[in-house]
Design a protein around this motif. Structure first.
Motif, mmCIF file in Angstrom:
data_model
loop_
_atom_site.group_PDB
_atom_site.id
_atom_site.type_symbol
_atom_site.label_atom_id
_atom_site.label_comp_id
_atom_site.label_asym_id
_atom_site.label_seq_id
_atom_site.Cartn_x
_atom_site.Cartn_y
_atom_site.Cartn_z
ATOM 1 N N GLN A 73 0.828 -1.204 0.000
ATOM 2 C CA GLN A 73 0.000 0.000 0.000
ATOM 3 C C GLN A 73 0.861 1.252 0.000
ATOM 4 O O GLN A 73 0.514 2.254 -0.606
ATOM 5 C CB GLN A 73 -0.949 -0.012 1.202
ATOM 6 N N ALA A 77 1.189 3.612 -3.306
ATOM 7 C CA ALA A 77 0.351 4.765 -2.983
ATOM 8 C C ALA A 77 -1.112 4.458 -3.226
ATOM 9 O O ALA A 77 -1.847 5.245 -3.795
ATOM 10 C CB ALA A 77 0.780 5.988 -3.798
ATOM 11 N N ASN A 78 -1.536 3.260 -2.826
ATOM 12 C CA ASN A 78 -2.903 2.852 -3.108
ATOM 13 C C ASN A 78 -3.436 2.005 -1.953
ATOM 14 O O ASN A 78 -2.857 0.977 -1.618
ATOM 15 C CB ASN A 78 -2.921 2.034 -4.407
ATOM 16 N N TRP A 208 11.967 5.323 7.360
ATOM 17 C CA TRP A 208 11.802 6.752 7.072
ATOM 18 C C TRP A 208 11.610 6.995 5.587
ATOM 19 O O TRP A 208 10.892 7.896 5.170
ATOM 20 C CB TRP A 208 13.002 7.548 7.586
ATOM 21 N N GLN A 209 12.297 6.199 4.783
ATOM 22 C CA GLN A 209 12.163 6.366 3.329
ATOM 23 C C GLN A 209 10.738 6.036 2.886
ATOM 24 O O GLN A 209 10.167 6.718 2.044
ATOM 25 C CB GLN A 209 13.140 5.445 2.604
ATOM 26 N N THR A 211 8.110 6.287 4.744
ATOM 27 C CA THR A 211 7.252 7.375 5.209
ATOM 28 C C THR A 211 7.314 8.544 4.231
ATOM 29 O O THR A 211 6.294 9.127 3.869
ATOM 30 C CB THR A 211 7.684 7.838 6.614
ATOM 31 N N ALA A 212 8.528 8.864 3.784
ATOM 32 C CA ALA A 212 8.689 9.987 2.854
ATOM 33 C C ALA A 212 7.997 9.700 1.523
ATOM 34 O O ALA A 212 7.444 10.588 0.879
ATOM 35 C CB ALA A 212 10.177 10.279 2.632
ATOM 36 N N GLN A 214 5.290 8.421 0.991
ATOM 37 C CA GLN A 214 3.853 8.698 1.022
ATOM 38 C C GLN A 214 3.521 10.121 0.657
ATOM 39 O O GLN A 214 2.358 10.472 0.500
ATOM 40 C CB GLN A 214 3.312 8.387 2.417
ATOM 41 N N LEU A 215 4.545 10.976 0.543
ATOM 42 C CA LEU A 215 4.293 12.353 0.121
ATOM 43 C C LEU A 215 4.360 12.471 -1.396
ATOM 44 O O LEU A 215 4.294 13.564 -1.945
ATOM 45 C CB LEU A 215 5.317 13.290 0.760
ATOM 46 N N ASP A 218 7.842 12.517 -6.456
ATOM 47 C CA ASP A 218 8.696 13.670 -6.734
ATOM 48 C C ASP A 218 9.237 14.296 -5.458
ATOM 49 O O ASP A 218 10.416 14.606 -5.357
ATOM 50 C CB ASP A 218 7.896 14.717 -7.500
ATOM 51 N N ARG A 219 8.335 14.466 -4.499
ATOM 52 C CA ARG A 219 8.771 15.087 -3.256
ATOM 53 C C ARG A 219 9.770 14.178 -2.544
ATOM 54 O O ARG A 219 10.778 14.640 -2.013
ATOM 55 C CB ARG A 219 7.566 15.364 -2.355
ATOM 56 N N ARG A 221 11.806 12.064 -3.921
ATOM 57 C CA ARG A 221 13.095 12.184 -4.617
ATOM 58 C C ARG A 221 13.809 13.447 -4.187
ATOM 59 O O ARG A 221 15.009 13.452 -3.942
ATOM 60 C CB ARG A 221 12.886 12.209 -6.130
ATOM 61 N N GLY A 268 -0.945 5.391 12.957
ATOM 62 C CA GLY A 268 -0.549 6.476 12.064
ATOM 63 C C GLY A 268 0.312 5.962 10.924
ATOM 64 O O GLY A 268 0.468 4.754 10.746
ATOM 65 N N GLU A 269 0.881 6.892 10.154
ATOM 66 C CA GLU A 269 1.593 6.494 8.943
ATOM 67 C C GLU A 269 3.107 6.510 9.095
ATOM 68 O O GLU A 269 3.823 6.316 8.126
ATOM 69 C CB GLU A 269 1.191 7.402 7.782
ATOM 70 N N ASP A 270 3.597 6.823 10.280
ATOM 71 C CA ASP A 270 5.035 6.698 10.506
ATOM 72 C C ASP A 270 5.364 5.212 10.418
ATOM 73 O O ASP A 270 4.924 4.410 11.244
ATOM 74 C CB ASP A 270 5.375 7.247 11.888
#
Lengths: 326, 253
Positions: A73, A77-78, A208-209, A211-212, A214-215, A218-219, A221, A268-270
């Protein structure tokens, strides 16, 4: 707090799993056997040799499916992604069916040939989807489409095998596809547990990667995530986890879809919290499903795959409609 | 950090999105990239950010490769699906140094970036609950938390009302000066570019057709060439140009 409650729930469900079956055992007696303080050899045999492998298998397979669903997921991103909805379980099912049809032609005993076939084709399915991801400009949406294509491909191949199979093989295939914990043994539990123990820390190192990610690609990267390499690592992890889980118990849906959703609401999403929480909740859900599968008709054990789907669907609908709206 | 582009080009298959762009961006200055839709602004920015391959040369204080973490990039899309808190989002700006146990340095940099943009108050709110303008400030804080030396921003104000536009661009200019950042921002609003940028780069069909201080570059002829509009240009209260678009040039599109 929440994680303690989930762990306590898992322990309770695990104990209930050992106590239920053709003969309902008093919980106290079960706990005495587990503590090694029971003289009742009959009772010990039932608990330790028959039910313990099943109870443990439910927990480790549930955990593996929960983690693989959470990772899918995240990298796609789904919220609908899981190894079941994206064809990896279907690949495993095809692999298992292929081994059943080939039967005695292989130099390996059925007991191990079928899981090996399932494991291998879970990997093939994952490689197909990940291969699309290596194309230039591949987006998460494209990967999801590739997964759905993969699902249909392996379902079609499976139907073909069922069409060609002998009646005996056909029956075995159908039963395998139901999903069942009855084939569990401590050796098989150990295999799944080892894969989980090897893969989970590797995934957590990238927490952490993830988690990142999920933004958005592009962001992420821009923040320094090497997105394509991360996705590839994640796909390998998912294929190992799903392959190991599905290989021994057959296709079990909804755990990989529902467990991460519940985990996300609680933790949460962390991803440092989400991945372990998905493991615990996956274990809890499958363990609870195992208890239910033995209680529906006393004396009969329903195939676990049917139970998870039958309970999972209304539960999931409630989750999305009632809780998701908060 | 000085960013120098020489004959920089970007191709998507056979189509050239950016051709032979040469320019220099200096520390402590804001360079605004303007141009019509599809003129190659975003492709140029993504090439500088290293997200798409390019030809020509790109130098960072003379070096071919930017030091790790020196470049902060903020994409245009500021949708946020993830149920992360504002603090977590800004903390992710420190991704290169984040360990399992978050170090005090990373927490301090996060708190400082939140304070710098005046959004410490909603550190605990979920990013998805915020308005577009607030989200933009959060993502700006995220980029700043990484202590970049070069800031690349793709339309940082396009989703904002005028008050938020002024606020974001003001904060951006202040941060650029205070931190000595080399800021390159793609801007849609000509007047925002004229007001907040030290230098504007005007693009048309992938090529650079104007480069310099806004007062020198923005002319009636250039706007006609870049945007196919007839416009009136006057001097604003701060002496910088104010552009009023009047009509579309016949046959412009």
């Amino acid at each position: 707090m929440v994680s303690l409650a989930a762990l306590a729930g898992l322990a309770a469900s695990f104990a209930a799993d050992l106590a239920t079956g053709p003969a309902l055992l008093p919980l106290g007696a079960v706990l005495r056997v587990l503590a090694g303080q029971s003289d009742d050899t009959m009772l010990s045999a039932i608990v330790l040799q028959l039910r313990l492998p099943i109870g443990l298998m439910a927990a480790v397979v549930g955990a593996a499916l929960g983690v693989s669903g959470a990772v899918m997921q995240t990298i796609l991103a789904n919220p609908l992604a899981s190894s079941y909805t994206l064809g990896i379980s279907a690949g495993a099912g095809f692999g298992a069916a292929l081994m059943i049809v080939l039967g005695g032609m292989l130099p390996v005993a059925d007991m191990w040939a079928i899981p090996l076939g399932a494991f291998a084709f879970a990997g093939v399915a994952c490689a197909l989807v990940a291969g699309v991801g290596r194309l230039r400009g591949a987006t998460p949406e494209l990967l999801v489409l590739a997964g759905i294509a993969c699902l249909f491909l392996f379902q079609a191949l499976l139907s073909l095998l069922q069409f060609l199979a002998s009646p005996e093989a056909l029956q075995m295939i159908v039963f395998w596809l139901f999903g069942s914990l009855m084939r569990a043994s401590l050796a098989k539990v150990a295999v799944v547990a080892l894969v989980l123990a090897a893969v989970l820390p590797v995934l957590l190192r990238d927490a952490w990667q993830f988690t990142a990610l999920q933004l958005g690609d592009d962001r992420a990267r821009g923040l320094g995530v090497r997105v394509d390499a991360l996705r590839l690592r994640a796909f390998v992890a998912v294929s190992l986890l799903t392959g190991a889980a599905v290989a021994f118990v057959g296709t079990i849906g909804f755990i990989g879809l529902v467990a991460p959703h519940v985990a996300r609401m609680l933790a949460g999403e962390d991803q440092r919290h989400l991945l372990p929480a998905s493991a615990v909740l996956g274990a809890l859900l499958l363990s609870a499903a195992s208890v239910v599968s033995k209680l529906i008709l006393p004396g009969t054990v329903f195939p676990i795959g049917i139970v998870t789907a039958l309970i999972g669907v209304p539960f999931f609908a409630w989750l999305v409609l009632a809780v998701g709206r908060r | 950090m000085r960013v120098e582009l020489a004959d920089l080009g970007v191709r998507y298959g056979r189509r050239a999105a950016v051709q032979a762009v040469s320019l220099t961006a200096a520390p402590g200055r804001v360079l605004a990239v303007i141009g019509a839709n599809g003129s190659g602004k975003t492709s140029l920015l993504r090439a500088i950010a290293g997200l798409v391959p390019h030809d020509g040369s790109l130098r960072w204080d003379g070096a071919a490769i930017a030091p790790d973490g020196a470049v902060g990039y903020m994409p245009q899309d500021n949708a946020a699906r993830a149920a992360l808190s504002v603090f977590e989002v800004v903390l992710l700006g420190r991704l290169r140094s984040l360990a399992w146990r978050v170090a005090p340095d990373d927490l301090a940099a996060t708190a400082a970036a939140l304070a710098e943009l005046g959004i410490s108050d909603f550190a605990d709110r979920r990013i998805g609950e915020l308005s577009g303008g607030q989200r933009q400030l959060v993502f700006l804080a995220q980029v700043l938390a990484g202590n970049p030396r070069v800031l690349l921003l793709d339309e940082p104000t396009s989703a904002l009302d005028i008050a938020h536009q002024l606020q974001v661009l003001g904060l951006l200019r202040d941060a650029t000066i205070r931190r000595g950042l080399t800021t390159i921002a793609v801007l849609h609003d000509l007047n925002a570019a004229a007001r907040f940028a030290d230098k504007v780069a005007v693009m048309r069909a992938g090529a650079l057709i104007g480069l310099g201080p806004p007062g020198e570059v923005l002319s009636v002829e250039l706007l006609r060439a870049a945007f196919h509009v007839e416009a009136a240009i006057s001097a604003g209260p701060d002496g910088r140009p104010v552009v009023v678009p009047l009509s579309v040039v016949d046959g412009g599109f």
